[in-house]
Design a protein around this motif. Structure first.
Motif, PDB file in Angstrom:
ATOM      1  N   UNK A 101      39.219 -11.023  -1.402  1.00 48.81           N
ATOM      2  CA  UNK A 101      39.146 -12.485  -1.234  1.00 48.81           C
ATOM      3  C   UNK A 101      39.517 -13.201  -2.525  1.00 48.81           C
ATOM      4  N   UNK A 102      40.594 -12.733  -3.150  1.00 43.12           N
ATOM      5  CA  UNK A 102      41.092 -13.366  -4.378  1.00 43.12           C
ATOM      6  C   UNK A 102      42.501 -13.893  -4.133  1.00 43.12           C
ATOM      7  N   UNK A 103      42.674 -14.581  -2.993  1.00 43.55           N
ATOM      8  CA  UNK A 103      43.997 -15.028  -2.558  1.00 43.55           C
ATOM      9  C   UNK A 103      44.487 -16.268  -3.295  1.00 43.55           C
ATOM     10  N   UNK A 104      43.613 -16.928  -4.057  1.00 39.66           N
ATOM     11  CA  UNK A 104      44.002 -18.152  -4.750  1.00 39.66           C
ATOM     12  C   UNK A 104      43.784 -19.412  -3.943  1.00 39.66           C
ATOM     13  N   UNK A 105      43.397 -19.270  -2.664  1.00 41.57           N
ATOM     14  CA  UNK A 105      43.104 -20.461  -1.871  1.00 41.57           C
ATOM     15  C   UNK A 105      41.800 -21.098  -2.339  1.00 41.57           C
ATOM     16  N   UNK A 136      43.165 -15.260  -9.214  1.00 38.49           N
ATOM     17  CA  UNK A 136      42.471 -15.997 -10.268  1.00 38.49           C
ATOM     18  C   UNK A 136      41.071 -16.418  -9.902  1.00 38.49           C
ATOM     19  N   UNK A 137      40.742 -16.404  -8.600  1.00 45.94           N
ATOM     20  CA  UNK A 137      39.437 -16.925  -8.207  1.00 45.94           C
ATOM     21  C   UNK A 137      38.991 -16.287  -6.901  1.00 45.94           C
ATOM     22  N   UNK A 138      37.689 -16.376  -6.631  1.00 48.50           N
ATOM     23  CA  UNK A 138      37.143 -15.916  -5.360  1.00 48.50           C
ATOM     24  C   UNK A 138      36.729 -17.125  -4.529  1.00 48.50           C
ATOM     25  N   UNK A 139      37.204 -17.154  -3.295  1.00 43.67           N
ATOM     26  CA  UNK A 139      36.728 -18.109  -2.301  1.00 43.67           C
ATOM     27  C   UNK A 139      36.446 -17.322  -1.036  1.00 43.67           C
ATOM     28  N   UNK A 140      35.256 -17.508  -0.477  1.00 49.30           N
ATOM     29  CA  UNK A 140      34.898 -16.751   0.724  1.00 49.30           C
ATOM     30  C   UNK A 140      35.844 -17.128   1.843  1.00 49.30           C
ATOM     31  N   UNK A 231      36.389  -9.265  -8.427  1.00 49.36           N
ATOM     32  CA  UNK A 231      36.598 -10.688  -8.683  1.00 49.36           C
ATOM     33  C   UNK A 231      35.265 -11.333  -9.031  1.00 49.36           C
ATOM     34  N   UNK A 232      35.302 -12.239  -9.974  1.00 52.11           N
ATOM     35  CA  UNK A 232      34.113 -12.933 -10.467  1.00 52.11           C
ATOM     36  C   UNK A 232      33.611 -13.926  -9.414  1.00 52.11           C
TER      37      UNK A 232
END
Length: 444
Positions: A101-105, A136-140, A231-232
């Motif tokens: 879940x580190x797709x950048x969305x 770059x980021x984690x978003x569920x 991912x953080x």
């Protein structure tokens, strides 16, 4: 008081916790297995997002068979779903990014995936450019989890269940079910139905590095890859969700966990060689349950525990009112203490209740479907409606009102119907897939 007794007492005292089952294993041996009546061991319950780990396991098996690799780009694996002029960031997405879940969305893509008019959820997801750099980021992102199942389906030419059955389920001796969409595709992000023992078996498989009864079931190296926090997640509001995210598993204070809404958990604890698996229906998801697990159970896994004895969900009390009761319309409204969830309440009409001593009858119409239930004393399990939905009924009275608890035992959910001076209907926890009666039972 031993650790298990303290855990049970604390859970019983908390208005935020409603335990349905508990199975603890230490070094492969069952330390405790318990079910809260009316739930029983054979109930195959909806585990919500713990389904994601099962979908990710299918990806691990596919990678092990060389069907694709973790670093393969999604646009190369699903070329028929790539939109014209695909965004450069979208083109960078790999299987690894979808799994972690580190797709950048910056928001979940599931609504777009499910709304795709042609059913091509992959195209819908690939049409949403990531707002930040990939990785770059984690978003569920439930849409990403849906895509895991689609990858397996597209690359094998069959269903997710057909792929998993001989590779995972049969070796473990389990037989899960999985909900499907209008095109017959398993959801990937949710919808898997497992008994507590089956959920525990998957946790145990991960604890044992993918080996079951001396046989390697998962590819060597998969568990290590899946349980690495890639991912953080430190910006998550709740600290237990701020410990990193692996391949569809959450990092934990110790080890990691399979995690579904309302507290469907299998904690994998490598250091004490233990798994703690439970199902529940607490108001605040699993937050309060998780706190109690680490306060009471985890520190005492090496200690002896007494038998938990008989356990049961709370039933309505009985003030002795005789009825009968009826209501042409039962409006959605709080019927118990504040905190009961009101979303997705079915349309309940023509409700009638009566009693003969400690025997009860309840009739109502649910979204146009007439239902008839009977029970008492205590919990009475039965099948209702044209789809034979399993439900357990318990009834009582509060003042002059009749109060019915309907436990849908293939789910974590309890519906409360109240008839009398304060007529109303509410879920204690609301079904996330909607209130349709047929969706409250395991799909064959």
């Amino acid at each position: 008081m031993d650790a298990l007794a303290a855990f049970l007492a604390a859970a019983d005292a908390s208005p935020l916790v409603s335990l349905h089952s508990l199975l603890v294993k230490v070094r492969g041996e069952t330390k405790v297995e318990a079910y809260w009546t009316p739930y029983v061991a054979s109930d195959r319950t909806l585990v919500y997002s713990a389904s994601k780990t099962v979908a990710a396991t299918a990806v691990g098996l596919a990678v092990g068979e060389g069907l694709f690799g973790l670093d393969d780009r999604i646009v190369d694996l699903l070329p028929e779903s790539v939109p014209d002029g695909v965004d450069d960031r979208t083109a960078e997405l790999t299987v690894h990014h979808i799994l972690s879940m580190s797709t950048g969305h910056d928001a979940d893509t599931l609504d777009a995936v499910r709304a795709a008019p042609d059913g091509d959820g992959a195209r819908a997801l690939l049409s949403i450019p990531p707002q930040t750099p990939v990785g770059s980021r984690h978003v569920y992102n439930n849409g990403a989890s849906w895509l895991l199942g689609e990858l397996v389906r597209r690359r094998t030419g069959g269903s997710l269940m057909a792929f998993l059955r001989p590779r995972l389920f049969e070796p473990l001796g389990i037989a899960p079910a999985w909900e499907v969409d209008r095109l017959g595709r398993e959801w990937g992000f949710s919808g898997c139905r497992l008994t507590t023992r089956e959920l525990s078996a998957i946790g145990e498989l991960y604890l044992n590095d993918g080996v079951h009864d001396g046989r390697r079931v998962l590819p060597e190296g998969w568990v290590a890859a899946a349980s690495t926090m890639h991912i953080d997640t430190r910006f998550e509001e709740n600290p237990d969700w701020a410990l990193g995210y692996g391949y569809q598993v959450w990092g934990g204070r110790e080890g990691y966990r399979l995690d579904g809404a309302y507290g469907q958990f299998s904690f994998v604890l490598p250091e004490p060689e233990a798994t703690i698996t439970l199902t529940s229906g607490g108001i605040e998801g699993g937050k309060a349950v998780l706190e109690l697990v680490f306060e009471h159970l985890v520190p005492a896994l090496a200690e002896p525990w007494a038998s938990p004895g008989e356990l049961a969900l709370p039933m309505p009390t009985d003030a002795g009112a005789s009825g009968p009761w009826s209501a042409a319309v039962v409006p959605p409204r709080p019927v118990l203490a504040p905190g009961s969830v009101q979303g997705c309440v079915p349309e309940v009409t023509d409700a009638r209740a009566s009693r003969d001593g400690d025997r009860w009858t309840l009739a109502l119409t649910w979204d146009g479907v007439p239902l008839s239930l009977a029970g008492g004393p205590g919990w009475t399990r039965q099948l209702v409606g044209p789809d034979n939905v399993p439900v357990a009924l318990a009834m009582g009275t509060e003042g002059s009102d009749a109060v019915a608890h309907l436990v849908f035992t293939d789910t974590p959910h309890v519906l409360v119907v109240r008839l009398g001076a304060r007529t109303g209907v509410a879920w204690l926890t609301s079904p996330l897939h909607g209130p349709a009666l047929r969706d409250l039972r395991t799909w064959a």
